[in-house]
Design a protein around this motif. Structure first.
Motif, short mmCIF file in Angstrom:
data_model
loop_
_atom_site.label_atom_id
_atom_site.label_comp_id
_atom_site.label_asym_id
_atom_site.label_seq_id
_atom_site.Cartn_x
_atom_site.Cartn_y
_atom_site.Cartn_z
N LYS A 152 10.89 -8.04 -40.90
CA LYS A 152 10.54 -9.40 -42.29
C LYS A 152 11.14 -10.64 -41.37
O LYS A 152 10.75 -11.65 -41.62
CB LYS A 152 10.69 -9.06 -44.31
N GLN A 153 12.98 -9.91 -41.38
CA GLN A 153 13.95 -11.70 -41.30
C GLN A 153 12.95 -12.13 -39.81
O GLN A 153 13.61 -12.93 -39.77
CB GLN A 153 15.28 -10.70 -41.40
N HIS A 154 12.87 -10.69 -38.54
CA HIS A 154 12.41 -11.26 -37.71
C HIS A 154 11.31 -11.95 -37.62
O HIS A 154 10.98 -13.10 -36.88
CB HIS A 154 12.28 -10.19 -36.93
N SER A 155 10.27 -11.67 -38.51
CA SER A 155 9.18 -12.54 -38.65
C SER A 155 9.14 -13.83 -38.72
O SER A 155 8.46 -15.33 -38.83
CB SER A 155 8.12 -11.96 -40.00
N THR A 156 10.49 -14.01 -40.27
CA THR A 156 10.74 -15.32 -40.44
C THR A 156 11.00 -16.67 -39.26
O THR A 156 10.42 -17.07 -39.25
CB THR A 156 11.32 -15.23 -41.88
N GLN A 157 11.91 -15.67 -38.63
CA GLN A 157 12.47 -16.49 -37.84
C GLN A 157 11.53 -17.22 -36.78
O GLN A 157 11.23 -17.98 -35.96
CB GLN A 157 13.52 -15.65 -37.14
N THR A 160 9.36 -19.60 -37.98
CA THR A 160 9.75 -20.71 -38.30
C THR A 160 10.27 -21.41 -37.25
O THR A 160 9.51 -22.78 -36.78
CB THR A 160 11.19 -20.43 -38.51
N GLU A 161 10.16 -20.42 -36.26
CA GLU A 161 10.17 -20.78 -34.48
C GLU A 161 9.01 -21.72 -34.43
O GLU A 161 8.86 -22.55 -33.49
CB GLU A 161 10.80 -20.06 -33.14
N ARG A 162 8.12 -21.13 -34.64
CA ARG A 162 6.64 -21.33 -34.17
C ARG A 162 6.23 -22.76 -34.87
O ARG A 162 5.52 -23.08 -34.38
CB ARG A 162 5.65 -20.62 -34.15
N LEU A 163 6.57 -22.69 -36.14
CA LEU A 163 6.91 -23.61 -37.05
C LEU A 163 7.16 -25.29 -36.55
O LEU A 163 6.65 -26.08 -36.05
CB LEU A 163 6.95 -23.98 -38.03
#
Length: 483
Positions: A152-157, A160-163
């Motif tokens: 989940k943390q990796h997906s959130t990161q 965030t990077e894509r955003l």
């Protein structure tokens, strides 16, 4: 459950036995008694005798044994009664079962204590096992959910990077429509960012290379000690000692050359505890001289470079700082401001809490620009004021680089001009064309044999005093001091 019921039942039995034993151990009366019965005889037949026996004979009566024996069965006192008063039994004061009762009571009490103790230990062991099972289960649950949290943390990161990338592209597109930027400008910005990334990676690699070198050095020392213990051949030990003697010999040669050059002013600076300020215009060789001083202290005194504070450290690490191995590097304004504050705290900690401390060094470059930034201005001012007294007691040698020695050029440290003049050593280098350093330099603040600080002393910088020459001197290419 059955074991618990058995323990409680056994404890109850032991308790009852203790109560019975205690009861049977008690005496029944304070005096010796004789039990008698009064059975008068009837002259009216059998039925009258039965009525008298029911009324009088079945009632127990007691008299003192002493009285009974004294008056001879009361025959002399009540002669008309005849044999109406009869002896039944003697009741002595002493209880023959007293010791047995006491023993049963003690055994019963110990049985109760033993049962409760066994039960307590069993319950403690059971609680411990349940606690261990619960901890094991909780740890297994944590391990099971750890992977989910990491995903989940990796997906959130990633999101965030894509955003961030999407917003950046949208911002660039908007700026292009407004005519604020173009493709060439964006390519230049991308190239600069790539260069910064490569510089940062090079710095990280240099730190890792230093760690690897230190580990290899420690491993070599450990193998040498182990070889001595295991009794390896004297030849192997001699080769190792010979290498150490070669390094010491080259260190001695360098020390002699420093002492022999112009009354030994170079050796005095290397061996001095005062902060050293290297001053001069751009291209005068400030960074080269500062790096040489740091390397000499590291090779001769085993004094490592703890931290490098330099806004241009990326470029300098490829040139003047190439042979330096700092443990920490502060490059951005935020890192530099924090490094100044950390240095003051570190000095106080080493002074107050570290009586046995290893000497180390701190190198600060580009001091001229720190007084102009709101982030570094105040930390730099406090750092310079503290550097006049704390580094010597903290066993930390300080080398600073600036273009001038004015208050503004050294971090905006107002009110410290006299203290800096006498409490530091200033080496002012020269250049004629802004590219090539001159051999001549001016020194201030270095004390003479009488303890007075010399002013504007003219000296020359030897040609062999460069980081590259010092590095080669200890790595198979000794300096030719006569050349």
């Amino acid at each position: 459950m059955k074991q618990g019921v058995f323990e409680l039942a056994l404890a109850g039995v032991c308790g009852v036995a203790a109560i019975i034993g205690l009861a049977t151990s008690q005496t029944r009366q304070p005096y010796d008694l004789t039990q008698i019965q009064f059975c008068p005889r009837s002259a009216n037949g059998v039925h009258s005798q039965i009525a008298l026996d029911k009324r009088f004979c079945n009632q127990p009566r007691f008299v003192l044994t002493e009285e009974w024996q004294r008056y001879g069965l009361y025959g002399s006192i009540i002669p008309y009664k005849g044999d109406a008063i009869q002896w039944v039994r003697d009741l002595p004061t002493d209880n023959p079962n007293q010791l047995l009762g006491y023993g049963i009571a003690v055994i019963g009490l110990w049985g109760v204590v033993g049962c409760l103790l066994v039960r307590s230990q069993r319950l403690k062991r059971t609680d411990y096992e349940l606690g261990e099972l619960e901890k094991t289960y909780d740890y297994a649950t944590w391990q099971h959910n750890k992977y989910k949290r990491e995903v989940k943390q990796h997906s959130t990161q990633l999101y965030t990077e894509r955003l961030k990338d999407g917003l950046t592209d949208l911002d660039v597109h908007s700026r292009k429509e407004l005519g604020l930027t173009d493709e060439e400008n964006e390519r230049a910005k991308a190239r600069i960012q790539l260069e910064d990334f490569m510089k940062a990676r090079a710095v990280n690699h240099s730190v890792m290379d230093k760690t690897i070198a230190e580990n290899l050095r420690d491993r070599a020392k450990a193998e040498q000690e182990r070889s001595k213990i295991e009794g390896k051949t004297k030849g192997a030990i001699a080769d190792s000692d010979n290498q150490q003697s070669v390094d010491q010999q080259r260190a001695n040669q360098l020390i002699e050359a420093l002492k022999a050059h112009e009354d030994g002013w170079l050796w005095k600076i290397i061996d001095n505890q005062k902060p050293v300020w290297v001053l001069g215009e751009a291209g005068s060789g400030k960074s080269t001289l500062a790096a040489s001083i740091v390397m000499l202290r590291e090779y001769l005194f085993d004094m490592p470079l703890y931290q490098l504070i330099d806004a241009h450290s990326g470029e300098n690490l490829r040139n003047a700082w190439r042979y330096l191995s700092p443990q920490l590097i502060a490059q951005t304004e935020e890192e530099i401001g924090l490094a100044f504050d950390d240095a003051r705290s570190r000095w106080l900690d080493r002074i107050n809490n570290q009586p046995e401390k290893r000497p180390q060094q701190l190198l600060v470059d580009e001091f001229t620009n720190y007084s102009e930034s709101d982030i570094t201005k105040e930390p730099a001012k406090k750092f310079v004021k503290a550097s006049l007294s704390d580094p010597r007691k903290a066993e930390e040698r300080l080398v600073c680089i600036a273009h001038f020695f004015t208050n503004t050029a050294v971090g905006g440290s107002d009110g410290t001009a006299k203290g800096r003049a006498r409490g530091t050593i200033q080496i002012d280098r020269k250049t004629a064309d802004g590219k090539t350093p001159l051999k001549v330099a001016t020194i201030n603040g270095l004390n003479n044999s009488l303890g007075d600080a010399e002013v504007d002393k003219k000296v020359t910088i030897p040609a062999w005093l460069t980081p590259e020459s010092i590095h080669k001197h200890f790595n198979g290419q000794p300096i030719d001091f006569d050349d």
